[in-house]
Each structure stands twice: as C-alpha cells, then as structure tokens.
Enzyme design. Structure first.
Site, PDB file in Angstrom:
ATOM      1  CD  GLU A 102       1.221  -9.175  13.310  1.00  0.00           C
ATOM      2  OE1 GLU A 102       1.827  -8.730  12.171  1.00  0.00           O
ATOM      3  OE2 GLU A 102       0.968 -10.233  13.056  1.00  0.00           O
ATOM      4  CD  GLU A 122      -1.175  -8.495   8.757  1.00  0.00           C
ATOM      5  OE1 GLU A 122      -2.602  -8.108   9.160  1.00  0.00           O
ATOM      6  OE2 GLU A 122      -0.502  -8.188   9.601  1.00  0.00           O
TER       7      GLU A 122
HETATM    8  C1  LIG Z   1       5.536 -13.244   6.405  1.00  0.00           C
HETATM    9  C2  LIG Z   1       4.718 -12.061   6.894  1.00  0.00           C
HETATM   10  C3  LIG Z   1       5.065 -10.810   6.695  1.00  0.00           C
HETATM   11  C4  LIG Z   1       4.776  -9.826   6.700  1.00  0.00           C
HETATM   12  C5  LIG Z   1       3.626  -9.076   7.320  1.00  0.00           C
HETATM   13  C6  LIG Z   1       2.916  -8.030   7.282  1.00  0.00           C
HETATM   14  C7  LIG Z   1       2.113  -7.369   7.765  1.00  0.00           C
HETATM   15  C8  LIG Z   1       1.799  -6.023   7.309  1.00  0.00           C
HETATM   16  O1  LIG Z   1       2.054  -4.976   8.188  1.00  0.00           O
HETATM   17  S1  LIG Z   1       1.209  -5.757   5.866  1.00  0.00           S
HETATM   18  C9  LIG Z   1       0.949  -3.864   5.821  1.00  0.00           C
HETATM   19  C10 LIG Z   1      -0.307  -3.697   6.174  1.00  0.00           C
HETATM   20  N1  LIG Z   1      -0.586  -2.218   6.190  1.00  0.00           N
HETATM   21  C11 LIG Z   1      -1.168  -1.774   5.427  1.00  0.00           C
HETATM   22  O2  LIG Z   1      -1.995  -2.477   4.521  1.00  0.00           O
HETATM   23  C12 LIG Z   1      -1.464  -0.150   5.410  1.00  0.00           C
HETATM   24  C13 LIG Z   1      -1.311   0.476   3.957  1.00  0.00           C
HETATM   25  N2  LIG Z   1      -1.633   1.933   4.229  1.00  0.00           N
HETATM   26  C14 LIG Z   1      -2.619   2.521   4.307  1.00  0.00           C
HETATM   27  O3  LIG Z   1      -3.798   1.987   4.276  1.00  0.00           O
HETATM   28  C15 LIG Z   1      -2.462   4.139   4.370  1.00  0.00           C
HETATM   29  O4  LIG Z   1      -1.153   4.171   3.822  1.00  0.00           O
HETATM   30  C16 LIG Z   1      -2.657   4.866   5.722  1.00  0.00           C
HETATM   31  C17 LIG Z   1      -1.694   4.531   6.434  1.00  0.00           C
HETATM   32  C18 LIG Z   1      -4.159   4.744   6.056  1.00  0.00           C
HETATM   33  C19 LIG Z   1      -2.199   6.478   5.338  1.00  0.00           C
HETATM   34  O5  LIG Z   1      -3.050   7.088   4.442  1.00  0.00           O
HETATM   35  P1  LIG Z   1      -2.854   8.506   3.862  1.00  0.00           P
HETATM   36  O6  LIG Z   1      -2.433   9.307   4.903  1.00  0.00           O
HETATM   37  O7  LIG Z   1      -3.821   8.684   2.983  1.00  0.00           O
HETATM   38  O8  LIG Z   1      -1.368   7.959   3.074  1.00  0.00           O
HETATM   39  P2  LIG Z   1      -1.030   7.240   1.605  1.00  0.00           P
HETATM   40  O9  LIG Z   1      -0.994   8.003   0.559  1.00  0.00           O
HETATM   41  O10 LIG Z   1      -1.720   6.068   1.582  1.00  0.00           O
HETATM   42  O11 LIG Z   1       0.344   6.733   2.296  1.00  0.00           O
HETATM   43  C20 LIG Z   1       1.615   7.480   2.008  1.00  0.00           C
HETATM   44  C21 LIG Z   1       2.892   6.782   1.639  1.00  0.00           C
HETATM   45  O12 LIG Z   1       3.060   5.757   2.306  1.00  0.00           O
HETATM   46  C22 LIG Z   1       3.087   4.590   1.500  1.00  0.00           C
HETATM   47  N3  LIG Z   1       2.673   3.505   2.482  1.00  0.00           N
HETATM   48  C23 LIG Z   1       1.656   3.150   3.232  1.00  0.00           C
HETATM   49  N4  LIG Z   1       1.506   2.151   4.040  1.00  0.00           N
HETATM   50  C24 LIG Z   1       2.357   1.494   3.539  1.00  0.00           C
HETATM   51  C25 LIG Z   1       3.264   0.175   3.761  1.00  0.00           C
HETATM   52  N5  LIG Z   1       2.804  -0.819   4.947  1.00  0.00           N
HETATM   53  N6  LIG Z   1       4.368  -0.372   3.304  1.00  0.00           N
HETATM   54  C26 LIG Z   1       4.984   0.545   2.375  1.00  0.00           C
HETATM   55  N7  LIG Z   1       4.454   1.763   1.955  1.00  0.00           N
HETATM   56  C27 LIG Z   1       3.531   2.091   2.596  1.00  0.00           C
HETATM   57  C28 LIG Z   1       2.155   4.725   0.528  1.00  0.00           C
HETATM   58  O13 LIG Z   1       2.354   3.937  -0.691  1.00  0.00           O
HETATM   59  C29 LIG Z   1       2.567   6.169   0.306  1.00  0.00           C
HETATM   60  O14 LIG Z   1       3.816   6.133  -0.643  1.00  0.00           O
HETATM   61  P3  LIG Z   1       3.711   7.222  -1.545  1.00  0.00           P
HETATM   62  O15 LIG Z   1       5.252   7.055  -2.313  1.00  0.00           O
HETATM   63  O16 LIG Z   1       3.740   8.751  -1.277  1.00  0.00           O
HETATM   64  O17 LIG Z   1       2.821   6.923  -2.708  1.00  0.00           O
END
Ligand SMILES: CC/C=C\C=C\CC(=O)SCCNC(=O)CCNC(=O)[C@H](O)C(C)(C)COP(=O)(O)OP(=O)(O)OC[C@H]1O[C@@H](n2cnc3c(N)ncnc32)[C@H](O)[C@@H]1OP(=O)(O)O
Length: 265
Positions: A102, A122
């Site tokens: 976005e 989402e």
């Molecule tokens: C009212 C409307 C409100 C909100 C709208 C929200 C819209 C959004 O943006 S919702 C979020 C959408 N995003 C996702 O779903 C992405 C999720 N993440 C992933 O798929 C993966 O992390 C990756 C980006 C593909 C990266 O993969 P990889 O390199 O294997 O790393 P990971 O081990 O998965 O992640 C590392 C670390 O980051 C944390 N993390 C990842 N994404 C998020 C996030 N969106 N929010 C918070 N934290 C996130 C993940 O948990 C890991 O944390 P650790 O503490 O190391 O476990």
C-alpha cells in the site's frame, strides 16, 4: 527507523526497521516526516522510497495492531503524496507485503527487481487492506486482478505484477541507483496524471457479475469465516459506487466532474 539522504537533488528515504522494515508508529512517523522534509526543500526535485536489509517492507507491524497504531496513520502518507508535485518512486527489492504494498501504491511510480514478490495478505489475517489497497490496487491492476490478489493473498512475482500494471519497470542492479535514475526522468511530468487515486478502474464485464463471481469463489474457499471477506469485497464495490454517487452530485461542466468521471469507467 528511516535514513534520509540527498543524492543529486533526489531525497532518498530508506526504511530501516530490521529485520523486515515493518511499519509501526515510529516508522510511519519518520516516513511522514521525511516526505514532508523533501517536499519543503526547494533543492529537492524528486523522492525515492526504498528499504534497507534487502527488503522494501513486510507491512504494518502486526504486533502493534492490538494496541492501535498512532498517528500519522499510514493513510496520511498517501494523502500527502497524492498532493505532491515532486515525483515519488518506490524502489522495491525483496517483498512489498500488505501495508508495504500500500505504501508503494501511494507513490507515483514503482520499480522493482525481478526477484520481488508483492501481495495484500490482509484478508488471510482477518484484516482488510484499509490503507488504500482497495482503492489503489484496482486502479493499478484492474478490478479483476485486484479482487484476485486481495481475496487470495497470493504473492505476485515482479514480472507478473508489471504485466498487471502494479510495477512500472523491472530493473537490474542497485535498486537505489535505479530509483534515482528513474525518478529524475519523471521530474517534468505532472504528478496528478500518475496519481493512482485519480485513475480509471478498468474491468471487463458487468460490475455486479464480477463481484458476485468473486463472492461465490471466496465463500466456497473460506467456509465458516466469510464475514470479513464479504465485507472487504463489498467495500471495494462501495468505493466504486461512491464515485458514481459523487459524480451525480457534481456540475457536468466542472473540472472535478471531468476528472472524477475518469475514475469509474
Ligand atoms: C485497520 C487495518 C490495519 C492494518 C492493516 C495491515 C496491513 C498489513 O500490513 S498486515 C501485515 C502483512 N504482512 C505480512 O503478513 C508479512 C508477514 N511476514 C512474512 O511473510 C515474512 O516475515 C517475510 C517478510 C516474507 C520475511 O520472511 P523471513 O525472511 O523468513 O523472516 P521471518 O522469520 O518470517 O521474519 C523475521 C521477523 O520479522 C517478524 N515479522 C515479519 N513480518 C512482520 C509483521 N508484518 N509485523 C510484525 N513482525 C513481523 C517475524 O515475526 C520475525 O520476528 P522474530 O521475532 O524474529 O520471530
């Protein structure tokens, strides 16, 4: 949360929230401040938004959602860029997911490395793409593609995203250098002409038939948990309908009418 630097009259705003540049309140505030700074500085001609750590942005910080994100809410960044005369490009590597896509769609242009994946996951999280995804994605990719991306949450490879109109150019090499080069070539273009929010939504067929077909598909996939999904699809349709209502309230001779008319074909 963000690095701000100037290169050749271009402001480079680099998200820096390791490991995956999620958008929490602090990151959103620093992006908003950075864009405002670039806009106010008369020596700056254009802006590149990119991410550190080999990734553009993994979206909103899910951990912060429970506590509520604080201002400036991501949408304010979009409203600001919509009104900017200086071109803004999202230079994407890695992923642009959820709020990250976005954010990229707020920009006037998007360039990406071939290895990039974009998605709006989402719906799978019980959320809606509420930071403009339902408005801008249909305008970039067409309604049918947007429904598909929103309802499946599939990660779309850069080349496919480019064919759909989400990415303007696939590049190789250093994404920031490419971003600077790209955006400098756009400095003389009227940004209102490339502002996604003002673009036409393209779709083939009848709007009711398209939405009904997606509703049916989604309902069969998400058995027992369809309420948020149906609301989201309805929301996309309502947005389109609102444009029609808005149109009817305007004088047919006004420039606003002409502009708004273009947004809902
Ligand atoms: C009212 C409307 C409100 C909100 C709208 C929200 C819209 C959004 O943006 S919702 C979020 C959408 N995003 C996702 O779903 C992405 C999720 N993440 C992933 O798929 C993966 O992390 C990756 C980006 C593909 C990266 O993969 P990889 O390199 O294997 O790393 P990971 O081990 O998965 O992640 C590392 C670390 O980051 C944390 N993390 C990842 N994404 C998020 C996030 N969106 N929010 C918070 N934290 C996130 C993940 O948990 C890991 O944390 P650790 O503490 O190391 O476990």
């Amino acid at each position: 949360m963000m690095d701000y630097s100037i290169r050749d009259q271009v402001a480079v705003i680099k998200l820096d929230n390791p490991p995956v540049n999620v958008l929490g309140s602090a990151a959103l505030t620093s992006i908003y401040d950075g864009i405002g700074k670039a806009d106010r500085d008369p020596s700056i001609k254009a802006v590149v938004i990119c991410g550190k750590n080999g990734i553009f942005c993994a979206g909103v910080d899910i951990k912060e959602l429970d506590n509520g994100l604080h201002a400036p809410w991501i949408k304010h960044i979009g409203d600001f860029i919509d009104n900017m005369k200086k071109p803004v490009v999202a230079a994407i590597e890695g992923f642009a997911l959820g709020g990250g896509l976005e954010l990229a769609l707020f920009c006037h242009y998007r360039i990406a490395l071939k290895t990039v994946r974009v998605s709006l996951p989402e719906l799978q999280l019980g959320l809606m793409p509420g930071a403009g995804g339902t408005i801008r994605l249909p305008r970039a990719a067409g309604l049918n593609n947007a429904f598909d991306i929103i309802t499946t949450g599939n990660r779309i490879p850069a080349e496919k995203a480019a064919m759909m109109g989400i990415i303007d150019q696939i590049v190789t090499g250093d994404i920031i250098e490419e971003g600077i080069k790209f955006v400098k070539s756009k400095c003389n273009i009227d940004t209102s002409l490339v502002c996604l929010r003002m673009k036409t939504v393209k779709y083939s067929g009848d709007l009711d038939d398209i939405s009904e077909a997606f509703m049916t598909k989604v309902k069969s996939k998400f058995k027992g948990a369809i309420a948020p999904i149906v609301s989201i699809l309805e929301f996309v349709i309502i947005i389109l309908d609102l444009y029609y209502v808005h149109l009817q309230s305007l004088s047919k001779n006004s420039p606003t009418y002409t502009r708004a008319k273009g947004t809902c074909k």
